[in-house]
Scaffold this motif. Structure first.
Motif, mmCIF file in Angstrom:
data_model
loop_
_atom_site.group_PDB
_atom_site.id
_atom_site.type_symbol
_atom_site.label_atom_id
_atom_site.label_comp_id
_atom_site.label_asym_id
_atom_site.label_seq_id
_atom_site.Cartn_x
_atom_site.Cartn_y
_atom_site.Cartn_z
ATOM 1 N N THR A 1 0.831 -1.208 0.000
ATOM 2 C CA THR A 1 0.000 0.000 0.000
ATOM 3 C C THR A 1 0.862 1.253 0.000
ATOM 4 O O THR A 1 0.664 2.170 -0.807
ATOM 5 C CB THR A 1 -0.928 0.012 1.233
ATOM 6 O OG1 THR A 1 -1.796 -1.122 1.199
ATOM 7 C CG2 THR A 1 -1.770 1.277 1.271
ATOM 8 N N THR B 1 3.053 1.547 -3.339
ATOM 9 C CA THR B 1 2.219 1.869 -4.493
ATOM 10 C C THR B 1 1.700 3.293 -4.408
ATOM 11 O O THR B 1 1.623 4.002 -5.420
ATOM 12 C CB THR B 1 1.046 0.880 -4.580
ATOM 13 O OG1 THR B 1 1.552 -0.455 -4.557
ATOM 14 C CG2 THR B 1 0.265 1.082 -5.868
ATOM 15 N N TYR B 2 1.379 3.724 -3.207
ATOM 16 C CA TYR B 2 0.882 5.089 -3.038
ATOM 17 C C TYR B 2 1.977 6.110 -3.327
ATOM 18 O O TYR B 2 1.739 7.124 -4.007
ATOM 19 C CB TYR B 2 0.357 5.277 -1.618
ATOM 20 C CG TYR B 2 -0.203 6.651 -1.365
ATOM 21 C CD1 TYR B 2 -1.419 7.035 -1.921
ATOM 22 C CD2 TYR B 2 0.481 7.574 -0.574
ATOM 23 C CE1 TYR B 2 -1.939 8.302 -1.696
ATOM 24 C CE2 TYR B 2 -0.026 8.839 -0.355
ATOM 25 C CZ TYR B 2 -1.241 9.200 -0.915
ATOM 26 O OH TYR B 2 -1.749 10.455 -0.705
ATOM 27 N N ARG C 1 0.918 9.162 -6.224
ATOM 28 C CA ARG C 1 0.016 9.841 -5.282
ATOM 29 C C ARG C 1 -1.101 10.579 -6.006
ATOM 30 O O ARG C 1 -2.130 10.911 -5.407
ATOM 31 C CB ARG C 1 0.809 10.816 -4.416
ATOM 32 C CG ARG C 1 1.797 10.132 -3.484
ATOM 33 C CD ARG C 1 2.727 11.119 -2.813
ATOM 34 N NE ARG C 1 2.070 11.890 -1.784
ATOM 35 C CZ ARG C 1 2.646 12.910 -1.144
ATOM 36 N NH1 ARG C 1 3.904 13.232 -1.448
ATOM 37 N NH2 ARG C 1 1.999 13.567 -0.210
ATOM 38 N N PRO D 1 -4.256 7.233 -6.724
ATOM 39 C CA PRO D 1 -3.932 6.159 -5.765
ATOM 40 C C PRO D 1 -4.866 4.958 -5.815
ATOM 41 O O PRO D 1 -5.083 4.291 -4.813
ATOM 42 C CB PRO D 1 -4.049 6.881 -4.422
ATOM 43 C CG PRO D 1 -5.127 7.896 -4.648
ATOM 44 C CD PRO D 1 -4.977 8.334 -6.086
ATOM 45 N N ALA E 1 -3.173 1.697 -4.869
ATOM 46 C CA ALA E 1 -2.853 1.708 -3.441
ATOM 47 C C ALA E 1 -4.095 1.405 -2.612
ATOM 48 O O ALA E 1 -4.023 0.699 -1.590
ATOM 49 C CB ALA E 1 -2.258 3.062 -3.045
ATOM 50 N N MET E 2 -5.242 1.924 -3.038
ATOM 51 C CA MET E 2 -6.481 1.686 -2.305
ATOM 52 C C MET E 2 -6.897 0.220 -2.386
ATOM 53 O O MET E 2 -7.505 -0.316 -1.457
ATOM 54 C CB MET E 2 -7.591 2.589 -2.839
ATOM 55 C CG MET E 2 -7.439 4.043 -2.432
ATOM 56 S SD MET E 2 -7.454 4.238 -0.620
ATOM 57 C CE MET E 2 -7.255 6.014 -0.470
ATOM 58 N N CYS F 1 -4.789 -1.446 0.082
ATOM 59 C CA CYS F 1 -5.266 -1.010 1.395
ATOM 60 C C CYS F 1 -6.535 -1.764 1.781
ATOM 61 O O CYS F 1 -6.691 -2.191 2.930
ATOM 62 C CB CYS F 1 -5.507 0.502 1.372
ATOM 63 S SG CYS F 1 -5.854 1.217 2.989
ATOM 64 N N LEU G 1 -3.724 7.636 4.301
ATOM 65 C CA LEU G 1 -3.742 8.005 2.889
ATOM 66 C C LEU G 1 -4.793 9.069 2.615
ATOM 67 O O LEU G 1 -4.565 10.008 1.837
ATOM 68 C CB LEU G 1 -4.017 6.768 2.028
ATOM 69 C CG LEU G 1 -2.806 5.981 1.522
ATOM 70 C CD1 LEU G 1 -1.909 5.526 2.657
ATOM 71 C CD2 LEU G 1 -3.263 4.787 0.694
ATOM 72 N N GLN H 1 -4.203 12.813 1.032
ATOM 73 C CA GLN H 1 -4.915 13.291 -0.151
ATOM 74 C C GLN H 1 -5.718 14.546 0.147
ATOM 75 O O GLN H 1 -5.793 15.475 -0.678
ATOM 76 C CB GLN H 1 -5.846 12.199 -0.671
ATOM 77 C CG GLN H 1 -5.144 11.084 -1.414
ATOM 78 C CD GLN H 1 -4.585 11.532 -2.751
ATOM 79 O OE1 GLN H 1 -5.303 12.006 -3.626
ATOM 80 N NE2 GLN H 1 -3.274 11.384 -2.905
ATOM 81 N N GLY I 1 -11.182 7.210 -4.415
ATOM 82 C CA GLY I 1 -10.424 6.258 -3.618
ATOM 83 C C GLY I 1 -11.230 5.760 -2.432
ATOM 84 O O GLY I 1 -11.165 4.586 -2.072
#
Length: 211
Positions: free
Chosen positions: A125, A128-129, A133, A136, A139-140, A143, A160, A164, A182
């Motif tokens: 997570t 990747t984030y 950014r 994302p 990443a989510m 997550c 995160l 954001q 996200g």
């Protein structure tokens, strides 16, 4: 530990009773018994349950999964180290090597618990984030999966989301809209988790959290 366990009992086992508890949950899931199903680690239990119909010895299957996720954890430690240390591969390799020989992670890999699964998903997570950014979404997804591994995955989403939100206030160009997207994606993982807990334990956060 495994050598000593096999020497004493002629079988492979777990170093704590929690590992056997996860194994029982997996067997209950395969047999569709809802009286005792997991609330804190459904993803790990599902992965354990996959080995049961295959005729795999459950402790050996759990150790194999633990080792795979420990290796993936080390991989993302390497990637994170490269980002934080200006791409110095030698330092990244040292960090990864220290990860795979770290006692608590080694214990976790053969404990029958979801420890290395959660460390892998948490690091995936974060990495990747940091790589993207602006968008994302991936990443989510990691997550959301981390939430299915451990409830503490919710803390990653909060971190995160705050990042954001602050970026959106500063840049004011679509970041809040992407935060909403996200959040929706994360909610797509959160909602089934809550419904699963409700169906199996009568509590949205599960019987353990309710207690």
């Amino acid at each position: 530990y495994q050598y000593q366990a096999y020497h004493l009992s002629s079988q492979v086992g777990f170093p704590s009773d929690d590992g056997w508890l996860r194994a029982t949950w997996a067997q209950n899931l395969v047999n569709l018994r809802q009286s005792d199903l997991p609330a804190t680690s459904p993803l790990w239990t599902i992965l354990l349950a996959i080995g049961t119909p295959l005729g795999t010895n459950l402790p050996i299957w759990a150790h194999l999964l633990g080792a795979v996720f420990l290796a993936l954890t080390a991989l993302y430690v390497y990637k994170l180290a490269l980002r934080l240390m200006d791409g110095k591969k030698v330092l990244g390799f040292i960090c990864a090597l220290l990860t795979v020989v770290e006692f608590r992670l080694l214990w976790g890999a053969q404990s029958g618990l979801e420890m290395t699964l959660f460390t892998f998903l948490s690091l995936a997570t974060i990495c990747t984030y940091l790589e993207n950014r602006e968008h994302p979404r991936h990443a989510m997804i990691f997550c959301g999966l981390s939430l299915w591994a451990r409830p503490e995955g919710l803390l990653l989403f909060i971190a995160l989301g705050l990042d954001q939100f602050v970026r959106g206030l500063r840049l004011r160009k679509g970041h809040l809209k992407r935060l909403g997207g996200g959040t929706f994606l994360f909610g797509a993982f959160l909602a089934p988790d809550l419904l699963f807990n409700r169906a199996t334990s009568g509590h949205l956060l599960g019987s353990f959290m309710a207690t």
